[in-house]
Design a protein around this motif. Structure first.
Motif, PDB file in Angstrom:
ATOM      1  N   GLU A   5      -8.397 -56.739 -23.699  1.00 28.55           N
ATOM      2  CA  GLU A   5      -8.153 -55.446 -23.081  1.00 28.55           C
ATOM      3  C   GLU A   5      -7.248 -55.585 -21.866  1.00 28.55           C
ATOM      4  OE1 GLU A   5     -11.821 -52.579 -24.361  1.00 28.55           O
ATOM      5  OE2 GLU A   5     -11.845 -53.415 -22.328  1.00 28.55           O
ATOM      6  N   LEU A   6      -6.628 -54.486 -21.536  1.00 30.56           N
ATOM      7  CA  LEU A   6      -5.689 -54.394 -20.426  1.00 30.56           C
ATOM      8  C   LEU A   6      -6.183 -53.282 -19.506  1.00 30.56           C
ATOM      9  CD1 LEU A   6      -2.718 -55.223 -19.461  1.00 30.56           C
ATOM     10  CD2 LEU A   6      -1.961 -53.238 -20.778  1.00 30.56           C
ATOM     11  N   THR A   7      -6.322 -53.529 -18.213  1.00 35.38           N
ATOM     12  CA  THR A   7      -6.753 -52.485 -17.291  1.00 35.38           C
ATOM     13  C   THR A   7      -5.543 -51.975 -16.513  1.00 35.38           C
ATOM     14  OG1 THR A   7      -7.328 -54.114 -15.588  1.00 35.38           O
ATOM     15  CG2 THR A   7      -9.078 -53.390 -17.077  1.00 35.38           C
ATOM     16  N   VAL A   8      -5.386 -50.667 -16.514  1.00 33.17           N
ATOM     17  CA  VAL A   8      -4.254 -50.007 -15.867  1.00 33.17           C
ATOM     18  C   VAL A   8      -4.791 -48.957 -14.913  1.00 33.17           C
ATOM     19  CG1 VAL A   8      -2.136 -48.684 -16.208  1.00 33.17           C
ATOM     20  CG2 VAL A   8      -2.846 -50.355 -17.928  1.00 33.17           C
ATOM     21  N   ALA A   9      -4.353 -49.005 -13.667  1.00 31.24           N
ATOM     22  CA  ALA A   9      -4.814 -48.045 -12.659  1.00 31.24           C
ATOM     23  C   ALA A   9      -3.620 -47.372 -12.006  1.00 31.24           C
ATOM     24  CB  ALA A   9      -5.667 -48.741 -11.603  1.00 31.24           C
ATOM     25  N   THR A  10      -3.854 -46.175 -11.481  1.00 36.12           N
ATOM     26  CA  THR A  10      -2.819 -45.491 -10.710  1.00 36.12           C
ATOM     27  C   THR A  10      -3.466 -44.621  -9.649  1.00 36.12           C
ATOM     28  OG1 THR A  10      -0.794 -44.167 -10.829  1.00 36.12           O
ATOM     29  CG2 THR A  10      -2.603 -43.505 -12.276  1.00 36.12           C
ATOM     30  N   PHE A 162       1.931 -37.442 -12.310  1.00 36.29           N
ATOM     31  CA  PHE A 162       2.631 -36.508 -13.199  1.00 36.29           C
ATOM     32  C   PHE A 162       2.825 -35.142 -12.536  1.00 36.29           C
ATOM     33  CE2 PHE A 162       1.618 -38.328 -17.703  1.00 36.29           C
ATOM     34  CZ  PHE A 162       1.930 -39.602 -17.266  1.00 36.29           C
ATOM     35  N   ASN A 163       2.082 -34.890 -11.462  1.00 38.95           N
ATOM     36  CA  ASN A 163       2.126 -33.606 -10.766  1.00 38.95           C
ATOM     37  C   ASN A 163       1.867 -32.411 -11.690  1.00 38.95           C
ATOM     38  OD1 ASN A 163       2.375 -33.397  -7.852  1.00 38.95           O
ATOM     39  ND2 ASN A 163       4.145 -34.754  -8.090  1.00 38.95           N
ATOM     40  N   GLN A 164       1.067 -32.655 -12.711  1.00 35.19           N
ATOM     41  CA  GLN A 164       0.544 -31.585 -13.564  1.00 35.19           C
ATOM     42  C   GLN A 164      -0.854 -31.956 -14.019  1.00 35.19           C
ATOM     43  OE1 GLN A 164       2.522 -29.331 -16.611  1.00 35.19           O
ATOM     44  NE2 GLN A 164       4.480 -30.349 -16.208  1.00 35.19           N
ATOM     45  N   ARG A 165      -1.712 -30.951 -14.067  1.00 37.81           N
ATOM     46  CA  ARG A 165      -3.007 -31.130 -14.704  1.00 37.81           C
ATOM     47  C   ARG A 165      -2.841 -30.903 -16.205  1.00 37.81           C
ATOM     48  NH1 ARG A 165      -3.940 -29.143  -9.610  1.00 37.81           N
ATOM     49  NH2 ARG A 165      -5.547 -30.313  -8.455  1.00 37.81           N
ATOM     50  N   VAL A 166      -3.578 -31.690 -16.980  1.00 38.97           N
ATOM     51  CA  VAL A 166      -3.462 -31.635 -18.439  1.00 38.97           C
ATOM     52  C   VAL A 166      -4.858 -31.505 -19.032  1.00 38.97           C
ATOM     53  CG1 VAL A 166      -2.577 -32.808 -20.488  1.00 38.97           C
ATOM     54  CG2 VAL A 166      -1.417 -33.129 -18.284  1.00 38.97           C
ATOM     55  N   PRO A 167      -5.164 -30.442 -19.785  1.00 40.21           N
ATOM     56  CA  PRO A 167      -4.252 -29.359 -20.156  1.00 40.21           C
ATOM     57  C   PRO A 167      -3.931 -28.454 -18.974  1.00 40.21           C
ATOM     58  CG  PRO A 167      -6.457 -28.894 -20.936  1.00 40.21           C
ATOM     59  CD  PRO A 167      -6.496 -30.296 -20.389  1.00 40.21           C
ATOM     60  N   ARG A 168      -3.043 -27.504 -19.216  1.00 44.20           N
ATOM     61  CA  ARG A 168      -2.514 -26.632 -18.183  1.00 44.20           C
ATOM     62  C   ARG A 168      -3.625 -25.905 -17.412  1.00 44.20           C
ATOM     63  NH1 ARG A 168      -1.502 -21.102 -18.594  1.00 44.20           N
ATOM     64  NH2 ARG A 168      -0.120 -20.316 -16.953  1.00 44.20           N
ATOM     65  N   VAL A 169      -3.418 -25.795 -16.105  1.00 47.34           N
ATOM     66  CA  VAL A 169      -4.323 -25.010 -15.260  1.00 47.34           C
ATOM     67  C   VAL A 169      -3.558 -23.838 -14.654  1.00 47.34           C
ATOM     68  CG1 VAL A 169      -5.862 -25.043 -13.252  1.00 47.34           C
ATOM     69  CG2 VAL A 169      -5.793 -27.003 -14.801  1.00 47.34           C
ATOM     70  N   ARG A 170      -2.684 -24.108 -13.665  1.00 45.88           N
ATOM     71  CA  ARG A 170      -1.954 -23.013 -13.026  1.00 45.88           C
ATOM     72  C   ARG A 170      -0.445 -23.103 -13.208  1.00 45.88           C
ATOM     73  NH1 ARG A 170      -5.701 -24.345  -8.887  1.00 45.88           N
ATOM     74  NH2 ARG A 170      -7.330 -22.769  -8.608  1.00 45.88           N
ATOM     75  N   GLY A 192      -7.950 -33.592 -19.510  1.00 46.93           N
ATOM     76  CA  GLY A 192      -9.214 -32.905 -19.715  1.00 46.93           C
ATOM     77  C   GLY A 192     -10.246 -33.176 -18.641  1.00 46.93           C
ATOM     78  N   VAL A 193     -11.510 -33.058 -19.034  1.00 44.35           N
ATOM     79  CA  VAL A 193     -12.624 -33.154 -18.099  1.00 44.35           C
ATOM     80  C   VAL A 193     -12.949 -34.619 -17.835  1.00 44.35           C
ATOM     81  CG1 VAL A 193     -15.049 -32.582 -17.702  1.00 44.35           C
ATOM     82  CG2 VAL A 193     -13.561 -30.957 -18.897  1.00 44.35           C
ATOM     83  N   VAL A 194     -12.757 -35.025 -16.587  1.00 42.52           N
ATOM     84  CA  VAL A 194     -13.137 -36.361 -16.131  1.00 42.52           C
ATOM     85  C   VAL A 194     -13.771 -36.214 -14.753  1.00 42.52           C
ATOM     86  CG1 VAL A 194     -11.303 -37.539 -17.422  1.00 42.52           C
ATOM     87  CG2 VAL A 194     -10.873 -36.772 -15.075  1.00 42.52           C
ATOM     88  N   ASP A 195     -14.497 -37.219 -14.336  1.00 45.54           N
ATOM     89  CA  ASP A 195     -15.043 -37.203 -12.982  1.00 45.54           C
ATOM     90  C   ASP A 195     -13.904 -37.107 -11.975  1.00 45.54           C
ATOM     91  OD1 ASP A 195     -17.589 -37.503 -13.988  1.00 45.54           O
ATOM     92  OD2 ASP A 195     -17.642 -39.679 -13.692  1.00 45.54           O
ATOM     93  N   HIS A 196     -14.139 -36.346 -10.921  1.00 47.02           N
ATOM     94  CA  HIS A 196     -13.173 -36.181  -9.826  1.00 47.02           C
ATOM     95  C   HIS A 196     -11.861 -35.574 -10.304  1.00 47.02           C
ATOM     96  CE1 HIS A 196     -15.690 -39.822  -8.782  1.00 47.02           C
ATOM     97  NE2 HIS A 196     -16.094 -38.909  -7.913  1.00 47.02           N
ATOM     98  N   GLY A 197     -11.909 -34.858 -11.410  1.00 44.32           N
ATOM     99  CA  GLY A 197     -10.722 -34.217 -11.946  1.00 44.32           C
ATOM    100  C   GLY A 197     -10.814 -32.709 -11.849  1.00 44.32           C
ATOM    101  N   PRO A 198      -9.899 -31.980 -12.490  1.00 46.08           N
ATOM    102  CA  PRO A 198      -8.821 -32.493 -13.333  1.00 46.08           C
ATOM    103  C   PRO A 198      -7.775 -33.249 -12.521  1.00 46.08           C
ATOM    104  CG  PRO A 198      -8.553 -30.135 -12.989  1.00 46.08           C
ATOM    105  CD  PRO A 198      -9.869 -30.496 -12.400  1.00 46.08           C
ATOM    106  N   LEU A 199      -7.211 -34.277 -13.150  1.00 49.16           N
ATOM    107  CA  LEU A 199      -6.313 -35.193 -12.470  1.00 49.16           C
ATOM    108  C   LEU A 199      -4.862 -34.731 -12.548  1.00 49.16           C
ATOM    109  CD1 LEU A 199      -7.722 -38.539 -13.914  1.00 49.16           C
ATOM    110  CD2 LEU A 199      -8.341 -37.458 -11.735  1.00 49.16           C
ATOM    111  N   ILE A 200      -4.064 -35.191 -11.577  1.00 45.62           N
ATOM    112  CA  ILE A 200      -2.606 -35.118 -11.724  1.00 45.62           C
ATOM    113  C   ILE A 200      -1.996 -36.525 -11.742  1.00 45.62           C
ATOM    114  CG2 ILE A 200      -2.440 -32.817 -10.751  1.00 45.62           C
ATOM    115  CD1 ILE A 200      -1.321 -34.023  -8.211  1.00 45.62           C
ATOM    116  N   ASP A 201      -2.800 -37.546 -11.416  1.00 46.76           N
ATOM    117  CA  ASP A 201      -2.407 -38.936 -11.629  1.00 46.76           C
ATOM    118  C   ASP A 201      -2.932 -39.341 -13.000  1.00 46.76           C
ATOM    119  OD1 ASP A 201      -1.671 -38.634  -9.008  1.00 46.76           O
ATOM    120  OD2 ASP A 201      -2.621 -40.467  -8.301  1.00 46.76           O
ATOM    121  N   HIS A 202      -2.053 -39.837 -13.851  1.00 47.20           N
ATOM    122  CA  HIS A 202      -2.422 -40.040 -15.251  1.00 47.20           C
ATOM    123  C   HIS A 202      -2.031 -41.423 -15.768  1.00 47.20           C
ATOM    124  CE1 HIS A 202      -3.627 -35.897 -16.088  1.00 47.20           C
ATOM    125  NE2 HIS A 202      -2.552 -35.485 -15.419  1.00 47.20           N
TER     126      HIS A 202
END
Length: 240
Positions: A5-10, A162-170, A192-202
């Protein structure tokens, strides 16, 4: 560490300085994630974990950085040496997009590190010559053009702001649709639904994601960033 496995963070670190209590706490977060590949946006190299290999997208994102020369919009840290480095140097993607390859624990990987402009980039600050979302959309066009040059035999990981929430919010429908079209070749694992989200870092890729973990933009002491961070575990996609 699982070699399969490969771990990727942002994480967008909101220009934490190289010293001071917030920077120390941000640096500790980035170290404790223990990622193989780490994309940090709006940050500095002295926040990154010790060791490893680093490339960045440069200093030309259209704003005066004379007084803050150590700032970078987009940085890529890797546990393994990085090759075939290409950074965008013109238009909206300048200073914001960099790509490189490495030979990881699961084989050759291409990483596309991004900080796509926010809605008001260069509208009333910076060059003051843009319209709302115009820089964002132009950067998406540039990333798509860059991606057409990638070797399809090498898996790609896309990570950053990405400066966007996915799926679309506003965001406007046309803006959400543009990102959807750009990312059609990959799966956005952080949507989608994740802890501390919705995210714009993806994090997105054409690999299989086995886990997604997030952390908030604050800790018991106070604010760390105006973004939540995220780390994904990836492995080679199964066939059949």
């Amino acid at each position: 560490m699982d070699n399969n496995e490969l771990t990727v963070a942002t994480w967008n670190t909101m220009w934490a300085t190289g010293s001071g209590p917030r920077a120390t706490r941000v640096r500790n977060c980035l170290r404790d994630v223990n990622a193989d590949l780490l994309v940090v946006t709006e940050g500095r190299r002295d926040l990154l974990p010790d060791g490893g290999y680093v490339v960045d997208a440069g200093t030309n994102w259209g704003y005066d950085v004379t007084s803050t020369p150590h700032r970078r919009k987009t940085m890529l840290w890797s546990r393994w040496p990085l090759t075939d480095v290409v950074a965008l140097t013109s238009r909206a993607g300048a200073g914001r997009v960099v790509t490189a390859q490495t030979v990881s624990s699961i084989g050759p990987i291409r990483i596309l590190a991004v900080c796509i402009p926010w809605a008001s980039a260069h509208v009333s600050t910076g060059r003051c010559d843009a319209k709302t979302w115009s820089e964002h959309l132009e950067c998406c066009d540039q990333i798509e053009e860059l991606a057409t040059q990638f070797d399809p035999r090498i898996p790609t990981v896309v990570a950053g702001d990405f400066n966007q929430r996915v799926p679309r919010v506003r965001q406007p429908v046309r803006v959400a649709d543009r990102l959807t079209g750009l990312m059609a070749r990959w799966t956005i694992h952080t949507r989608g639904v994740v802890d501390h989200g919705p995210l714009i870092d993806h994090v997105a890729s054409d690999l299989e994601c086995t886990s997604v973990r997030t952390w908030p933009g604050s800790d018991e002491v106070g604010r760390l960033s105006d973004h939540s961070g995220v780390v994904c575990s990836l492995r080679a996609a199964t066939v059949g």
